[in-house]
Each structure stands twice: as C-alpha cells, then as structure tokens.
Design a protein around this motif. Sequence first.
Motif, PDB file in Angstrom:
ATOM      1  N   ALA A 154       0.819  -1.214   0.000  1.00  6.21           N
ATOM      2  CA  ALA A 154       0.000   0.000   0.000  1.00  6.21           C
ATOM      3  C   ALA A 154       0.852   1.263   0.000  1.00  6.21           C
ATOM      4  CB  ALA A 154      -0.924   0.003   1.221  1.00  6.21           C
ATOM      5  N   HIS A 156      -5.132  -6.058   1.483  1.00  5.16           N
ATOM      6  CA  HIS A 156      -4.762  -5.036   0.497  1.00  5.16           C
ATOM      7  C   HIS A 156      -5.789  -5.060  -0.629  1.00  5.16           C
ATOM      8  CE1 HIS A 156      -2.493  -3.499  -3.094  1.00  5.16           C
ATOM      9  NE2 HIS A 156      -2.342  -2.514  -2.235  1.00  5.16           N
ATOM     10  N   ARG A 173      -8.926  -0.437  -4.808  1.00  5.51           N
ATOM     11  CA  ARG A 173      -9.060   0.834  -4.108  1.00  5.51           C
ATOM     12  C   ARG A 173      -7.705   1.457  -3.787  1.00  5.51           C
ATOM     13  NH1 ARG A 173     -14.264   1.454  -2.893  1.00  5.51           N
ATOM     14  NH2 ARG A 173     -13.885   3.134  -1.398  1.00  5.51           N
ATOM     15  N   ASP A 174      -6.637   0.726  -4.117  1.00  6.09           N
ATOM     16  CA  ASP A 174      -5.265   1.208  -3.940  1.00  6.09           C
ATOM     17  C   ASP A 174      -5.006   1.630  -2.499  1.00  6.09           C
ATOM     18  OD1 ASP A 174      -2.671   1.836  -4.733  1.00  6.09           O
ATOM     19  OD2 ASP A 174      -3.179   3.924  -5.177  1.00  6.09           O
ATOM     20  N   CYS A 175      -5.367   0.754  -1.570  1.00  5.79           N
ATOM     21  CA  CYS A 175      -5.153   1.053  -0.156  1.00  5.79           C
ATOM     22  C   CYS A 175      -5.278  -0.241   0.636  1.00  5.79           C
ATOM     23  CB  CYS A 175      -6.172   2.079   0.342  1.00  5.79           C
ATOM     24  SG  CYS A 175      -7.878   1.488   0.351  1.00  5.79           S
ATOM     25  N   ASP A 204     -11.494   2.265   4.087  1.00  7.28           N
ATOM     26  CA  ASP A 204     -10.227   2.515   3.395  1.00  7.28           C
ATOM     27  C   ASP A 204      -9.244   3.121   4.383  1.00  7.28           C
ATOM     28  OD1 ASP A 204     -11.592   1.743   1.142  1.00  7.28           O
ATOM     29  OD2 ASP A 204     -11.655   3.733   0.241  1.00  7.28           O
ATOM     30  N   HIS A 262      -5.404   4.931   4.617  1.00  2.40           N
ATOM     31  CA  HIS A 262      -4.326   5.574   3.867  1.00  2.40           C
ATOM     32  C   HIS A 262      -3.145   5.773   4.821  1.00  2.40           C
ATOM     33  CE1 HIS A 262      -7.186   6.098   0.643  1.00  2.40           C
ATOM     34  NE2 HIS A 262      -8.033   6.616   1.518  1.00  2.40           N
ATOM     35  N   THR A 293       0.837   6.867   5.750  1.00 10.48           N
ATOM     36  CA  THR A 293       1.848   7.846   5.404  1.00 10.48           C
ATOM     37  C   THR A 293       3.009   7.744   6.370  1.00 10.48           C
ATOM     38  OG1 THR A 293       0.101   9.371   4.680  1.00 10.48           O
ATOM     39  CG2 THR A 293       2.292  10.304   5.011  1.00 10.48           C
ATOM     40  N   SER A 342      -8.317   7.183   8.078  1.00  7.61           N
ATOM     41  CA  SER A 342      -9.405   6.442   7.426  1.00  7.61           C
ATOM     42  C   SER A 342      -9.996   7.270   6.298  1.00  7.61           C
ATOM     43  CB  SER A 342     -10.491   6.083   8.441  1.00  7.61           C
ATOM     44  OG  SER A 342     -11.107   7.253   8.952  1.00  7.61           O
TER      45      SER A 342
END
Length: 226
Positions: free
Chosen positions: A8, A110, A114-116, A130, A132, A134, A145
Amino acid sequence: MTSIFRRAMGSAFDQLHPQLRRRFSVGLDSGEACTGRGVMDRIWHGPSYVKPFLALGASRNILVPRTGTNVPFTIENTPYTDSYGRETVTFVRTFALPGGPRRFDATMVHSPERDCVLDYLGTHQHLATDLHLTAEPDGSLLIRSGEHRFREGPVDVRVPDLMGGDAEVRESYDDAAGRFRIRVRVTNRYFGPLFGYEGSFTVRYTDVGAHGVRAGLRPVREEARA
C-alpha cells in the motif's frame, strides 16, 4: 510477496523507523506474527450522547464504550489466508478494563482496486474502511481512514457522514524507552470526538507456521468484496 502495508505504501514504507518496518512487515512472506503487550495511559470517549453509538459498535467488537487509565492491553497481528485466498492480517485489541475485557477487532487486506489497505471492522466484516498510510518525517506512521462502506449480501453502500467516524492513528517507536507508542482518535464530522486511546507497548514475534492462528482471532463472517 511483500506485506500488505508495504504494497500500500510503496517506497514510502522504507522511510519508517526500522522497528515499525519490521512490525508492519508481518505477513505470509515474513512468516511472522506480532503480539504487543502494554498499557493504555488513557481510554476515552466523547459526550454522553455518543454512548449508544459506541454500545452498538461494541456488540460486534467495534470501538470500546468504556473509559479508563493505565489499562493493560494486548494487540495481536497474525497473518493468514482468508476464505477468498487473500492475505489477511488481524488487528485484535483486547483492553483489560474493570468489569471485564473489551475487544476491538479488525482484519486487514490489500485492495488493488481501491489502492489502499482495506480495514474490515468487527466480528462479521460488515464495515469496510479505506486506510491511507503515510510515513512522517520522524519515521512514525500516520494512518487516516477514508470511505466507510456497509456490506451484507447484495448490499454495498457508503456509510453516511452522520453515522461514520474518521479515524487517525499515529504509531511511533521510542528508542529511549524501547517501546512502541500509539495514539488513536475517532471523530464524527457532526458530533465531534467519539473515542480514542493512547499508550505504549512492547512486542514479541512468533513463527506463524509453528503456532498458527489462535482460535477466536478470525472473524465469524468473511466478506468477499475488497
């Protein structure tokens, strides 16, 4: 196969503190599970009018409708292959509160679509969120979220903002103390703060192949949609 968290985050994963990189490398490829044990300095919830919302979630091991200080807790991160062939990692938190333990369950996969990382909350995976991830400049991990969805049978609908909670999780490693530190805050855009906790813990890594998945960690129901 890299961990679901590295997939991710991509190259940003390497910016995490080395201890966080190992912890979030837990997966089928590493063959390791991670169990954290520590103390929540504080568990809190919002005003009294949020209690029914928290109590409803607690019926499926989502959120914790109790408060406390210096609460012993455990978090179990164990990878396994779910019924649909996906690599899944448990995030099962148990808080040893007065009057009996409370659990906050999640299982993560994964989602390439939804790429997350997709966080399925509770015992029946009815709520999908979802996530995300960082890497912060100090090597800590920030998780926010995104969209929440309710899924049951043919139903797949976005949870309205009025009913949803926006989560922010910050996890770091304290080199001086030799402990992970975590702070979680869940808020509603209309009602304000709902629930949160902060504390620290140490971890132990075990061989998944040798120990397997502890009974009771996997959800009662698994959702096919990612």
